[in-house]
Design a protein around this motif. Structure first.
Motif, PDB file in Angstrom:
ATOM      1  N   LEU A  20     -31.409  -8.544  18.988  1.00 32.21           N
ATOM      2  CA  LEU A  20     -32.442  -7.918  18.162  1.00 32.21           C
ATOM      3  C   LEU A  20     -32.276  -6.401  18.097  1.00 32.21           C
ATOM      4  N   ALA A  21     -31.837  -5.779  19.177  1.00 31.80           N
ATOM      5  CA  ALA A  21     -31.586  -4.334  19.172  1.00 31.80           C
ATOM      6  C   ALA A  21     -30.454  -3.992  18.209  1.00 31.80           C
ATOM      7  N   CYS A  22     -29.440  -4.827  18.160  1.00 26.87           N
ATOM      8  CA  CYS A  22     -28.316  -4.623  17.243  1.00 26.87           C
ATOM      9  C   CYS A  22     -28.792  -4.762  15.798  1.00 26.87           C
ATOM     10  N   VAL A  23     -29.609  -5.759  15.511  1.00 24.62           N
ATOM     11  CA  VAL A  23     -30.151  -5.950  14.164  1.00 24.62           C
ATOM     12  C   VAL A  23     -30.992  -4.740  13.771  1.00 24.62           C
ATOM     13  N   LYS A  24     -31.845  -4.285  14.688  1.00 23.63           N
ATOM     14  CA  LYS A  24     -32.706  -3.132  14.406  1.00 23.63           C
ATOM     15  C   LYS A  24     -31.867  -1.890  14.113  1.00 23.63           C
ATOM     16  N   LYS A  25     -30.815  -1.662  14.883  1.00 22.16           N
ATOM     17  CA  LYS A  25     -29.931  -0.510  14.665  1.00 22.16           C
ATOM     18  C   LYS A  25     -29.297  -0.586  13.271  1.00 22.16           C
ATOM     19  N   MET A  26     -28.853  -1.778  12.888  1.00 23.85           N
ATOM     20  CA  MET A  26     -28.232  -1.926  11.567  1.00 23.85           C
ATOM     21  C   MET A  26     -29.244  -1.780  10.437  1.00 23.85           C
ATOM     22  N   VAL A  65     -23.546 -15.599  19.622  1.00 28.40           N
ATOM     23  CA  VAL A  65     -22.792 -14.343  19.740  1.00 28.40           C
ATOM     24  C   VAL A  65     -22.355 -14.114  21.186  1.00 28.40           C
ATOM     25  N   GLY A  66     -23.124 -14.656  22.143  1.00 27.91           N
ATOM     26  CA  GLY A  66     -22.796 -14.484  23.557  1.00 27.91           C
ATOM     27  C   GLY A  66     -23.479 -13.283  24.192  1.00 27.91           C
ATOM     28  N   ILE A  67     -24.669 -12.923  23.669  1.00 27.21           N
ATOM     29  CA  ILE A  67     -25.432 -11.799  24.222  1.00 27.21           C
ATOM     30  C   ILE A  67     -26.887 -12.235  24.392  1.00 27.21           C
ATOM     31  N   SER A  68     -27.670 -11.367  25.035  1.00 26.34           N
ATOM     32  CA  SER A  68     -29.089 -11.683  25.211  1.00 26.34           C
ATOM     33  C   SER A  68     -29.818 -11.541  23.879  1.00 26.34           C
ATOM     34  N   LYS A  69     -30.952 -12.210  23.782  1.00 24.31           N
ATOM     35  CA  LYS A  69     -31.772 -12.097  22.577  1.00 24.31           C
ATOM     36  C   LYS A  69     -32.203 -10.652  22.366  1.00 24.31           C
ATOM     37  N   GLN A 106     -25.624 -14.536   8.749  1.00 23.08           N
ATOM     38  CA  GLN A 106     -25.360 -14.977   7.380  1.00 23.08           C
ATOM     39  C   GLN A 106     -25.213 -16.493   7.255  1.00 23.08           C
ATOM     40  N   GLY A 107     -25.256 -17.196   8.350  1.00 23.43           N
ATOM     41  CA  GLY A 107     -25.204 -18.657   8.285  1.00 23.43           C
ATOM     42  C   GLY A 107     -26.598 -19.234   8.103  1.00 23.43           C
ATOM     43  N   ASP A 108     -26.710 -20.533   8.249  1.00 20.85           N
ATOM     44  CA  ASP A 108     -28.020 -21.173   8.168  1.00 20.85           C
ATOM     45  C   ASP A 108     -28.878 -20.700   9.337  1.00 20.85           C
ATOM     46  N   PHE A 109     -30.125 -20.362   9.046  1.00 16.64           N
ATOM     47  CA  PHE A 109     -31.041 -19.892  10.070  1.00 16.64           C
ATOM     48  C   PHE A 109     -31.535 -21.096  10.862  1.00 16.64           C
ATOM     49  N   PRO A 110     -31.447 -21.046  12.183  1.00  6.95           N
ATOM     50  CA  PRO A 110     -31.869 -22.201  12.995  1.00  6.95           C
ATOM     51  C   PRO A 110     -33.362 -22.497  12.825  1.00  6.95           C
ATOM     52  N   LEU A 111     -33.680 -23.723  12.551  1.00  8.76           N
ATOM     53  CA  LEU A 111     -35.078 -24.131  12.379  1.00  8.76           C
ATOM     54  C   LEU A 111     -35.613 -24.639  13.711  1.00  8.76           C
ATOM     55  N   VAL A 112     -35.792 -23.701  14.639  1.00  4.30           N
ATOM     56  CA  VAL A 112     -36.286 -23.982  15.982  1.00  4.30           C
ATOM     57  C   VAL A 112     -37.348 -22.942  16.324  1.00  4.30           C
ATOM     58  N   SER A 113     -38.027 -23.130  17.432  1.00 10.94           N
ATOM     59  CA  SER A 113     -39.110 -22.215  17.796  1.00 10.94           C
ATOM     60  C   SER A 113     -38.621 -20.816  18.157  1.00 10.94           C
ATOM     61  N   ASP A 114     -37.372 -20.659  18.589  1.00 14.16           N
ATOM     62  CA  ASP A 114     -36.837 -19.352  18.961  1.00 14.16           C
ATOM     63  C   ASP A 114     -35.450 -19.161  18.321  1.00 14.16           C
ATOM     64  N   PRO A 115     -35.415 -18.978  16.997  1.00 19.11           N
ATOM     65  CA  PRO A 115     -34.123 -18.918  16.306  1.00 19.11           C
ATOM     66  C   PRO A 115     -33.238 -17.759  16.752  1.00 19.11           C
ATOM     67  N   TYR A 116     -33.835 -16.634  17.121  1.00 19.92           N
ATOM     68  CA  TYR A 116     -33.011 -15.492  17.529  1.00 19.92           C
ATOM     69  C   TYR A 116     -32.315 -15.743  18.865  1.00 19.92           C
ATOM     70  N   GLN A 117     -32.895 -16.578  19.703  1.00 26.15           N
ATOM     71  CA  GLN A 117     -32.216 -16.947  20.945  1.00 26.15           C
ATOM     72  C   GLN A 117     -30.973 -17.778  20.640  1.00 26.15           C
ATOM     73  N   VAL A 118     -31.108 -18.705  19.697  1.00 23.99           N
ATOM     74  CA  VAL A 118     -29.966 -19.535  19.300  1.00 23.99           C
ATOM     75  C   VAL A 118     -28.857 -18.645  18.731  1.00 23.99           C
ATOM     76  N   ALA A 178     -19.675   3.193  10.847  1.00 19.77           N
ATOM     77  CA  ALA A 178     -18.669   2.487  11.653  1.00 19.77           C
ATOM     78  C   ALA A 178     -19.280   1.198  12.195  1.00 19.77           C
ATOM     79  N   MET A 179     -18.579   0.092  11.981  1.00 17.20           N
ATOM     80  CA  MET A 179     -19.051  -1.201  12.451  1.00 17.20           C
ATOM     81  C   MET A 179     -18.314  -1.568  13.733  1.00 17.20           C
ATOM     82  N   THR A 180     -19.079  -1.932  14.746  1.00 15.23           N
ATOM     83  CA  THR A 180     -18.470  -2.392  15.989  1.00 15.23           C
ATOM     84  C   THR A 180     -18.163  -3.884  15.865  1.00 15.23           C
ATOM     85  N   GLU A 181     -17.366  -4.397  16.774  1.00 14.98           N
ATOM     86  CA  GLU A 181     -17.092  -5.840  16.780  1.00 14.98           C
ATOM     87  C   GLU A 181     -18.383  -6.616  17.025  1.00 14.98           C
ATOM     88  N   LEU A 182     -19.277  -6.071  17.854  1.00 12.07           N
ATOM     89  CA  LEU A 182     -20.560  -6.738  18.093  1.00 12.07           C
ATOM     90  C   LEU A 182     -21.374  -6.789  16.799  1.00 12.07           C
TER      91      LEU A 182
END
Length: 162
Positions: A44-50, A36-40, A19-31, A6-10
């Motif tokens: 990351l916890a959502c990515v790890k769960k998936m 998404v409108g959530i904390s880094k 799936q978009g272009d990965f930000p080329l900055v020092s902290d891409p996951y923050q961007v 089951a996929m949540t909206e989050l």
């Protein structure tokens, strides 16, 4: 058989961001988390769960091979004995010159069941790579289908609706 997850909206929002272009900055996951409108940490916890549930199996860069000098590519269809298919596919997939490796059905006039995409700087290099792969795997029946024109090259996009 694959288990449906089951996929949540989050989850869908996180996948859209990844799936978009990965930000080329020092902290891409923050961007990405900001998009998404959530904390880094939550992102990351959502990515790890998936990843743990195999919804996400891999993440990686897409190389625009022509822009870095790889001018030739060839789809190679191999006729591999069915009982050796897994073993040979793993060997071929391990080659750094192979970007894709697939098992496909044969047909009455088409004996090929394993497909590899081979990239090289020239047709000659592709042919040498294919010859080496065949020798290493003891598979000699194949056909080579060279690309003539690239019509589309994009990654899949999932959950595009907002």
């Amino acid at each position: 058989m694959a288990q449906e997850v089951a996929m949540t909206e989050l989850d869908k929002k996180v996948i859209r961001a990844l799936q978009g272009d990965f930000p080329l900055v020092s902290d891409p996951y923050q961007v990405l988390a900001d998009q998404v409108g959530i904390s880094k940490e939550d992102f990351l916890a959502c990515v790890k769960k998936m990843e743990e549930s195999n919804v996400i199996r891999k993440m990686g860069a897409v190389l625009r091979h022509r822009e870095v000098g790889f001018r030739a590519n060839v789809l190679v269809a191999w006729a591999v004995p069915a009982e050796q298919l897994d073993e040979i596919a793993k060997k071929m997939a391990a080659s750094p010159s192979v970007s894709h490796c697939y098992d496909r059905n044969t047909a009455p006039d088409w004996p090929y069941n394993l497909y590899t995409m081979v990239h090289g700087h020239s047709r000659e290099e592709c042919e040498r790579i294919v010859e080496e792969l065949g020798k290493a795997c003891k598979v000699y029946e194949h056909t080579m289908l060279y690309s003539k024109k690239e019509w589309k090259k994009t990654s899949m996009r999932y959950f595009m609706e907002k």
